[in-house]
Design an enzyme around this catalytic site. Structure first.
Site, PDB file in Angstrom:
ATOM      1  N   ASP A 343       8.803 -15.836  -8.753  1.00  0.00           N
ATOM      2  CA  ASP A 343       8.248 -17.166  -8.549  1.00  0.00           C
ATOM      3  C   ASP A 343       8.464 -18.026  -9.795  1.00  0.00           C
ATOM      4  OD1 ASP A 343       6.442 -19.006  -7.017  1.00  0.00           O
ATOM      5  OD2 ASP A 343       5.177 -18.709  -8.777  1.00  0.00           O
ATOM      6  N   GLU A 380      13.493 -17.920  -7.976  1.00  0.00           N
ATOM      7  CA  GLU A 380      13.193 -19.292  -7.606  1.00  0.00           C
ATOM      8  C   GLU A 380      13.562 -20.104  -8.844  1.00  0.00           C
ATOM      9  OE1 GLU A 380       9.601 -21.833  -5.538  1.00  0.00           O
ATOM     10  OE2 GLU A 380       9.075 -20.469  -7.167  1.00  0.00           O
TER      11      GLU A 380
END
Length: 695
Positions: A343, A380
């Site tokens: 993330d 990401e």
């Protein structure tokens, strides 16, 4: 009966956490600037007070910057936490020691949040009676020969799901909703989809109480789980018996592997649940705040926030890098996971001064560590303060969530004009992003939707977010949705609009499945799950977020479409190429690997500012694999596409989102005998070439 006290010895410093040895449990924790450390032992996870407090003598129990003690004959399953005293010079040193706070072991593999009250960890009160505890648990698990699957990434079809929400709804019919066990019961469904991997939203232990006050006042919680506090421990409430969370998680992983499905974990190494200066003291703040977080150079009371969550983990400090690598190695060696999705991974590229580094130690060490050599690493590739690295993420093996793919395909399918050239580039694997750095098509994780944003059905049903239920006056969530409601905002009974929405959803999935790179689907999109236009359901642990299993019947047509398209991708290696397309015949082949067209052959509308159509022909990769011909018409009118003649082959209709909205296997595909095929408005059609039967 109160627990007895246990004898201690100095212990060792070279393995952090709680480690069982033949004569006891060795406890070890890192804290460079602590002046006094205590180990607190609890009989149960709900014991308000410790039955034994062990004060560590720095002349005996400290080696370098590690504090350690061996507790003799300590029973398996004992709960514990730490307390630490030291400097509180937050402005100049960054230390935030508070001896009133009970501290969770950052290396804990099993934790309990049964008594946790976040507010009491934020102020100056003693919170021992309301803190989370770690548990010392002996590892006796038998994997029975299980190993990570090592499925090549180029062959992957990833399915992102929330472990709790996947089975939480009563319609799931599982015995233990919202748990590792519940997911095991749904493995036959996952197999029926044809996906190769599940990408599980955070299941490392997180703080559900980490939400804004106005959101908490509505009875909402941090549902998604992007608020990790214990990176080695599975989230306890995802288990039937919280003290057995680690083994229940392993049972799930082993069962998925037995079904041929790999497990990718969504990991949140960019920030922690401790928030900013006003946030709670859980573990890192009270042990090594100055080491584990990015702090302002001039005023170390301030946290540099590159994540939008109050703090940023100082990933490229040597100690923190080692901690994170140990964590990844643990999840591969001890938990058998197949990969990780990171993330806000660009936050991990920031050096200790916050400057982005191409040779960031934590990223390159992750890529080059032998234990992780065959795991999938997915970034990401952006953070919350504008660092955007899609196509330029450090390293070579890292795959990336391709945000540019998502945005272009959304815009094209909703009818935006003049995008044909870049759409072709995205479908072909985004060579403009990856090829110049010797990366490959499967470095691109292609997706239309993910947990963050609209679901697929909402993408074709809403033009604006509707997040009022989150308690933030609809100010949360992003506004750049690139969506089209097909004429009416939200729910409608108009059959024409409903049919168009379903067709648009099929168009998006069809293009995703036909693109080079790795497709990722959001759980529930295959049955047109709606979140009521809420594009930020991070706090909605309710039916707004949960999967309604009744949709499998109500929207069975869409489910069959997704299954059929995945099956088509699996039987065509030409859709899963390891190298970029060239427009030339591959070695031993007579046809070019790809030909681009518009409505007329070999005439793609690259420079047409009104262009809304594209077609392409893919050659097979081996003699037994026939060619494919795709036609995309995002205009409001029917378009007749010329079909390329292929000696020895006849075109058959595999799929048409308007006229044949169910992908058919080769033996059931009707032949197309004309030299043109009419593709309806807002539609996608796909033909497969089958050899003429021998005369």
């Amino acid at each position: 009966m109160p627990a007895r006290t246990y004898s201690t010895r100095p212990g060792t410093w070279n393995q952090a956490g709680a480690v069982f040895l033949p004569d006891g449990v060795n406890f070890c924790v890192f804290s460079r600037h602590a002046t006094r450390v205590e180990l607190l032992l609890f009989e149960r996870d709900d014991s308000p007070e410790p039955f034994q407090v062990i004060a560590l003598d720095p002349t005996v129990h400290r080696t370098f910057f590690f504090w350690h003690v061996l507790v003799e004959d300590l029973p398996d399953g004992t709960y514990y936490c730490w307390r630490a005293a030291g400097p509180q010079d937050t402005q100049f040193s960054g230390c935030r020691f508070d001896p009133r706070k009970a501290l969770l072991d950052p290396w804990a593999t099993t934790v309990s949040s049964r008594l946790w009250e976040r507010a009491k960890a934020c102020d100056d009160r003693d919170n021992v009676a309301n803190a989370m505890r770690a548990q010392a648990v002996r590892d006796r698990y038998d994997w029975g020969g299980d190993q990570p699957l090592h499925i090549p990434l180029q062959d992957a079809v990833i399915y992102e799901l929330h472990l709790g929400g996947f089975t939480r709804d009563p319609s799931s019919g599982v015995h233990h909703p919202g748990t590792f066990s519940g997911l095991i019961e749904k493995i036959p469904y996952l197999r029926s989809l044809g996906i190769t991997h599940v990408e599980l939203m955070p299941l490392m232990a997180f703080d559900p109480q980490d939400v804004p006050p106005q959101t908490a006042a509505l009875g909402l919680e941090n549902y998604w789980g992007y608020s990790t506090h214990s990176f080695f421990a599975p989230h306890p409430t995802y288990s039937v018996v919280p003290s057995q969370a680690r083994d229940e998680c392993r049972e799930m992983i082993k069962a998925l592997h037995a079904a041929g499905i790999g497990v990718i974990l969504d990991v949140v190494f960019n920030h922690s649940a401790e928030g900013g200066a006003e946030g709670p003291t859980i573990n890192f703040k009270g042990l090594s705040n100055e080491t584990f977080y990015h702090l302002d150079v001039l005023d170390k009371r301030r946290y540099r926030d590159y994540t939008g969550c109050g703090n940023t983990i100082n990933c490229n400090h040597p100690i923190v890098t080692r901690y994170l690598l140990d964590c990844l190695n643990y999840w591969v060696r001890a938990m058998h996971v197949d990969g990780f999705r990171f993330d806000l991974a660009s936050a991990l590229a920031r050096g200790e001064d916050g400057t982005p580094q191409y040779h960031a130690p934590v990223l390159w060490s992750t890529e080059l560590t032998p234990v992780l050599a065959e795991t999938h690493l997915i970034a990401e590739a952006w953070d919350a303060t504008g660092l955007y690295q899609v196509g330029d993420f450090p390293g070579f093996r890292w795959a990336e969530w391709n945000g540019r793919y998502r945005d272009l395909i959304r815009a094209f399918v909703r009818g935006d004009k003049g995008l044909v050239s870049e759409v072709a580039t995205r479908i072909a694997g985004s060579s403009d992003l990856y090829q110049h750095r010797s990366r490959l098509p499967f470095n691109s994780i292609n997706f239309i939707t993910c947990h963050d944003g609209f679901s697929l059905y909402d993408l074709v049903s809403y033009e604006a977010k509707h997040n009022e239920a989150n308690g933030e006056d609809n100010q949360d969530g992003h506004d750049h949705n690139l969506s089209w409601n097909c004429g009416v905002e939200g729910e409608t009974d108009d059959p024409a609009i409903r049919a168009l929405r379903r067709r648009q959803a099929m168009n998006l999935v069809a293009i995703l499945i036909m693109s080079q790179g790795v497709p990722m689907l959001l759980a529930g999109d295959e049955v047109l799950r709606s979140k009521g236009g809420n594009n930020n359901t991070y706090c909605q642990n309710n039916r707004l977020s949960w999967l309604d299993w009744g949709l499998l019947e109500r929207n069975h047509e869409m489910l069959d479409v997704v299954r059929g398209l995945i099956a088509l991708r699996r039987r065509h290696a030409s859709l899963r190429r390891a190298r970029f397309l060239t427009g030339r015949p591959a070695e031993g082949q007579s046809l070019p690997d790809i030909r681009w067209h518009g409505p007329d052959l070999d005439a793609p509308p690259w420079d047409d500012p009104e262009g809304q159509t594209l077609a392409f022909t893919l050659a097979g990769t081996r003699p037994e694999e026939g060619p494919l011909h795709a036609m995309l018409n995002m205009s409001p009118n029917e378009v007749a596409f010329a079909l390329p003649p292929l000696p020895g082959y006849r075109w058959h209709l595999a799929f048409d989102t308007l006229r044949q909205p169910l992908p058919r296997p080769p033996e059931d595909q009707p032949p197309v005998d004309s030299d043109r095929y009419g593709v309806g408005p807002h539609s996608v059609a796909l033909l497969e070439g089958h050899p003429f039967p021998p005369s």
